[in-house]
Design a protein around this motif. Structure first.
Motif, PDB file in Angstrom:
ATOM      1  N   THR A 259      51.370  19.081  20.042  1.00 31.54           N
ATOM      2  CA  THR A 259      51.349  19.683  18.709  1.00 31.54           C
ATOM      3  C   THR A 259      51.085  18.629  17.646  1.00 31.54           C
ATOM      4  O   THR A 259      50.305  18.851  16.720  1.00 31.54           O
ATOM      5  CB  THR A 259      52.686  20.399  18.425  1.00 31.54           C
ATOM      6  OG1 THR A 259      52.907  21.368  19.441  1.00 31.54           O
ATOM      7  CG2 THR A 259      52.672  21.078  17.079  1.00 31.54           C
TER       8      THR A 259
ATOM      9  N   THR B  56      47.475  17.730  17.771  1.00 26.15           N
ATOM     10  CA  THR B  56      46.681  18.816  17.192  1.00 26.15           C
ATOM     11  C   THR B  56      46.774  18.807  15.673  1.00 26.15           C
ATOM     12  O   THR B  56      45.768  18.979  14.971  1.00 26.15           O
ATOM     13  CB  THR B  56      47.163  20.175  17.731  1.00 26.15           C
ATOM     14  OG1 THR B  56      47.098  20.159  19.145  1.00 26.15           O
ATOM     15  CG2 THR B  56      46.333  21.307  17.186  1.00 26.15           C
TER      16      THR B  56
ATOM     17  N   LYS C  62      43.657  18.317  13.141  1.00 26.50           N
ATOM     18  CA  LYS C  62      43.329  19.317  12.122  1.00 26.50           C
ATOM     19  C   LYS C  62      43.393  18.725  10.721  1.00 26.50           C
ATOM     20  O   LYS C  62      42.576  19.039   9.869  1.00 26.50           O
ATOM     21  CB  LYS C  62      44.245  20.527  12.246  1.00 26.50           C
ATOM     22  CG  LYS C  62      43.948  21.310  13.499  1.00 26.50           C
ATOM     23  CD  LYS C  62      44.663  22.613  13.537  1.00 26.50           C
ATOM     24  CE  LYS C  62      44.352  23.259  14.858  1.00 26.50           C
ATOM     25  NZ  LYS C  62      43.847  24.569  14.752  1.00 26.50           N
TER      26      LYS C  62
ATOM     27  N   GLU D 100      45.969  28.194   7.239  1.00 27.05           N
ATOM     28  CA  GLU D 100      45.842  28.388   8.683  1.00 27.05           C
ATOM     29  C   GLU D 100      46.494  27.238   9.455  1.00 27.05           C
ATOM     30  O   GLU D 100      47.195  27.449  10.436  1.00 27.05           O
ATOM     31  CB  GLU D 100      44.369  28.504   9.085  1.00 27.05           C
ATOM     32  CG  GLU D 100      43.716  29.797   8.654  1.00 27.05           C
ATOM     33  CD  GLU D 100      42.219  29.800   8.905  1.00 27.05           C
ATOM     34  OE1 GLU D 100      41.709  28.853   9.548  1.00 27.05           O
ATOM     35  OE2 GLU D 100      41.568  30.751   8.470  1.00 27.05           O
TER      36      GLU D 100
ATOM     37  N   GLU E  23      50.191  27.570   9.251  1.00 26.36           N
ATOM     38  CA  GLU E  23      50.653  28.666  10.105  1.00 26.36           C
ATOM     39  C   GLU E  23      50.692  28.230  11.573  1.00 26.36           C
ATOM     40  O   GLU E  23      51.628  28.562  12.301  1.00 26.36           O
ATOM     41  CB  GLU E  23      49.740  29.885   9.950  1.00 26.36           C
ATOM     42  CG  GLU E  23      50.247  31.127  10.633  1.00 26.36           C
ATOM     43  CD  GLU E  23      51.562  31.640  10.081  1.00 26.36           C
ATOM     44  OE1 GLU E  23      52.338  32.211  10.871  1.00 26.36           O
ATOM     45  OE2 GLU E  23      51.837  31.469   8.884  1.00 26.36           O
ATOM     46  N   GLU E  24      49.694  27.461  12.008  1.00 27.73           N
ATOM     47  CA  GLU E  24      49.677  26.980  13.387  1.00 27.73           C
ATOM     48  C   GLU E  24      50.852  26.037  13.657  1.00 27.73           C
ATOM     49  O   GLU E  24      51.467  26.089  14.716  1.00 27.73           O
ATOM     50  CB  GLU E  24      48.351  26.282  13.684  1.00 27.73           C
ATOM     51  CG  GLU E  24      47.189  27.246  13.776  1.00 27.73           C
ATOM     52  CD  GLU E  24      45.863  26.550  13.989  1.00 27.73           C
ATOM     53  OE1 GLU E  24      45.857  25.330  14.277  1.00 27.73           O
ATOM     54  OE2 GLU E  24      44.829  27.224  13.874  1.00 27.73           O
TER      55      GLU E  24
ATOM     56  N   GLU F 127      53.949  28.168  13.966  1.00 22.90           N
ATOM     57  CA  GLU F 127      54.013  28.856  15.253  1.00 22.90           C
ATOM     58  C   GLU F 127      54.404  27.893  16.376  1.00 22.90           C
ATOM     59  O   GLU F 127      55.196  28.241  17.251  1.00 22.90           O
ATOM     60  CB  GLU F 127      52.671  29.509  15.565  1.00 22.90           C
ATOM     61  CG  GLU F 127      52.372  30.714  14.683  1.00 22.90           C
ATOM     62  CD  GLU F 127      50.958  31.240  14.876  1.00 22.90           C
ATOM     63  OE1 GLU F 127      50.214  30.683  15.727  1.00 22.90           O
ATOM     64  OE2 GLU F 127      50.596  32.183  14.173  1.00 22.90           O
TER      65      GLU F 127
END
Length: 144
Positions: free
Chosen positions: A67, A70, A74, A118, A121-122, A125
């Motif tokens: 995570t 990632t 991003k 977005e 939000e990722e 989550e």
């Protein structure tokens, strides 16, 4: 007065717990050889619980690393796509900064609010998934 009662109760509980622990330590060999201890397979259950916790912890650490990677990717992608531009004196207008009598040049960034939302939000989550796995692991350990 309530604090004294609470503190006194806490001290009594701590002393009682220490006394019980001490007695159990003294008779640990007798306890481990007792029929009840062996009937409920306490050692095996503790061993299984430790293994479950270790496995879940390793899985959660791996997911956290993934995570994080990632998120960094991003964030770098969003940063690369952000249109950087040098502001002109006309752009500064009302919020101009004057340093030593001269107007300072400032960089302005426009971010696509949908992409930022977005990405957020990722992250949310991924954190929720990790929390759910921790909760499941804890429930598994306590239920067994």
């Amino acid at each position: 007065m309530a604090k004294h009662g609470l503190l006194g109760g806490l001290v009594k509980f701590t002393v009682a717990a220490a006394a019980v622990s001490g007695i159990c330590y003294l008779f640990r060999d007798d306890i481990k050889t007792s029929k009840t201890y062996q009937k409920y397979e306490v050692d095996e259950k503790i061993s299984k619980a430790k293994n479950v916790v270790k496995d879940k912890t390793a899985t959660i650490k791996d997911k956290a690393k993934d995570t994080t990677a990632t998120i960094k990717e991003k964030a770098a992608a969003i940063k690369e796509k952000a249109p950087w531009s040098k502001a002109t004196d006309e752009d500064i207008a009302d919020d101009e900064i004057i340093l030593d009598g001269e107007t300072a040049d400032r960089d302005y960034v426009s971010l696509d609010s949908e992409k930022v939302a977005e990405a957020a939000e990722e992250v949310k989550e991924a954190a929720a998934d990790a929390a759910a796995e921790i909760k499941d692991a804890a429930e598994t350990v306590f239920n067994n």
